[in-house]
Design an enzyme around this catalytic site. Sequence first.
Site, PDB file in Angstrom:
ATOM      1  CG  ASP A 287      -1.607   1.094   1.302  1.00 39.14           C
ATOM      2  OD1 ASP A 287      -2.048   2.104  -0.096  1.00 39.14           O
ATOM      3  OD2 ASP A 287      -2.029   1.709   2.548  1.00 39.14           O
TER       4      ASP A 287
ATOM      5  CD  GLU B  77      -4.801   1.635  -2.718  1.00 40.14           C
ATOM      6  OE1 GLU B  77      -5.597   2.936  -2.696  1.00 40.14           O
ATOM      7  OE2 GLU B  77      -4.304   0.829  -1.763  1.00 40.14           O
TER       8      GLU B  77
ATOM      9  CG  ASP C  64      -0.657   3.232   6.118  1.00 37.31           C
ATOM     10  OD1 ASP C  64      -0.895   3.919   5.097  1.00 37.31           O
ATOM     11  OD2 ASP C  64      -0.150   3.756   7.150  1.00 37.31           O
TER      12      ASP C  64
END
Length: 182
Positions: free
Chosen positions: A7, A69, A141
């Site tokens: 991420d 992502e 996160d």
Amino acid sequence: MRILGIDPGLQRTGFGVIEAEGHKLHYIASGTISTTEATRGDLPLRLKIIFDGVQEVVRRWQPQCASVEIVFVNVNPQSTLLLGQARGAALAALVSSGLPVSEYTALQMKKAVVGHGLANKSQVQEMVRRLLALPGLPGKDAADALGLAISHAHAGSSMAALAAATPLQRRSHALYRKGRSY
């Protein structure tokens, strides 16, 4: 199969490593790569910290593939550009380590993990905790990164089978002027 989820973020890049055996998922590791010790205006140093951190995660946990992502444009274009550079540093580290990389949007990850794309961070954290049988909630996160790894564990084999069955081709009907296409 060992899967690494990333991420990306300029201040904190989350990572999560899981092991997928068929439909069973096992937690291996998770955490964040923090760039807060670097001076706020020192972008090259922050990108180096992300690059080196992702490579260290790859060396330590030996994943076989990665999922990252996809970043969309935010309200603030400057923030989007900075986040894109952090994502680029993470992608470069993964590719230079020889890992195949898959990309998922936040919407796709939330649908895969929670069941709907408008889930909030706490819902993602709770579902990741349940899916991986964790004793407590992972950080925000790290939960997103683990969610990306879970998404790839569920969808990766299907996507690979589709890609093998029908080769992807450039869309000639959708070309823009001056050579740009999608």
